[in-house]
Design a protein around this motif. Sequence first.
Motif, short mmCIF file in Angstrom:
data_model
loop_
_atom_site.label_atom_id
_atom_site.label_comp_id
_atom_site.label_asym_id
_atom_site.label_seq_id
_atom_site.Cartn_x
_atom_site.Cartn_y
_atom_site.Cartn_z
N ASP A 77 0.09 -18.02 12.88
CA ASP A 77 -0.90 -17.40 12.01
C ASP A 77 -0.29 -16.89 10.71
O ASP A 77 -0.91 -16.15 9.97
N LYS A 78 0.97 -17.29 10.43
CA LYS A 78 1.62 -16.80 9.22
C LYS A 78 2.18 -17.94 8.37
O LYS A 78 2.67 -18.93 8.91
N GLN A 82 4.39 -13.62 2.14
CA GLN A 82 3.90 -13.91 3.48
C GLN A 82 2.39 -13.70 3.55
O GLN A 82 1.87 -12.69 3.11
N SER A 92 -0.68 -13.53 6.28
CA SER A 92 -1.12 -13.45 7.66
C SER A 92 -2.57 -13.88 7.73
O SER A 92 -3.45 -13.20 7.19
N SER A 143 -4.97 -11.26 9.68
CA SER A 143 -5.34 -10.03 8.99
C SER A 143 -5.85 -10.26 7.58
O SER A 143 -6.41 -9.36 6.96
#
Length: 391
Positions: A12-13, A68, A70, A73
């Motif tokens: 998820d990153k 980065q 995510s 989120s």
Amino acid sequence: MDAVFQEGVLSDKIILKSIFETIKWIVIWLSVASLALDVLNQTLMFDGGGLLDVALILILLLFQHRLQLSENSGLLEEKLGFYFLGKSILKIRHLEIKEISVESISTRQNRSFSEIDIHYVADKEKQCSYTFRCFMQLKQVSSLISQFSKEKSDDGIEPERGQGTSPHILTIDKFSSLFPQNTIFGNAEAKKRFSISLYALPLPESKRRPVYFTVLCLALLTGYIAYSTQDWKMSMAFMVLTYLSYWAVRALVCSNYYVIPTSPIDEITIDDRELHLPASLFTDKKPRTVNKQDIISIDSIWNYNLKANDELIGSTMKRSHLISVAFNTSKGNTIEIPHWSVDSEGLVFSLLKHHYTVSLNKTTKMVYPFKVHVSVFLLLFISMLIFESLW
């Protein structure tokens, strides 16, 4: 668990490592190789030099500079500092951008380097921009851009060309509030002609080799003199000469490259109906006369520059400066015109006075990057003075 590592991507990153974090591994491996050779030669002794190498390796291993995203989120983060097992030891800078606040994101590739420009809305509806540079990592860059790509507006209708789709469209009042020193609060007279200094235009990629070769030769000569004479004064003088040679050769190359005998007039001409853009601004080296309706966008970027405050000794004040202007037209796009080469603030002000649509975006680029270079030279000079006094 389905957490699967890809190159720079963790389920998820999406993680991008900056140029500095990539370069650190070269230094680490060189230091490790040096220590290994000392071990093989049985000459490794943990005196000041050996301990310094080990300390340098440890510090570099902890250093991180990353961008980065995510996906869970919806948070875009820049992390600059020292980290161990994901835990922060020392934060130098930590920037968080909510995905919903990102208005536009774009990327430029230059050989093996990628530059990502992000325009977003911060707290209190403040328009901001951020630039991140990395080496290679094209797959991660593509993944990041795809998360934000929006080819259509929310209602599903594509914006028409030339309609000013940027959220940062300028007005005379907005421009005058940022650049009062050039516009006399909107009452200045608009000029119609702006000369361009060819030597200050961007260095063409095809002409970089002779410039870099000259600098490399002088850098090697400086290294040889420093090693053979141990004269720090002469070494510093040659180091400054090497630095100045870059700008001198660059100016010479640009002057020759951008001079076009068939179109010798190097100035931008403005009136209420059309623009005349010189041949030096186009890659095909042909001038353009562009009607107002043929202009897709006029993009300008700016940033603050810290300046000494004459009223308060030791204090500084912020002053706004335009950094570059670019014309995107249906007849071709110009190169970015840096503020070194033209009166960019006067140019944008005149465009606004003649009712052209101009967008203005804030960037992280320095207005005067040579200030950092001068600071580095001063730091080296002071370090050499201290070293000589202690020696």
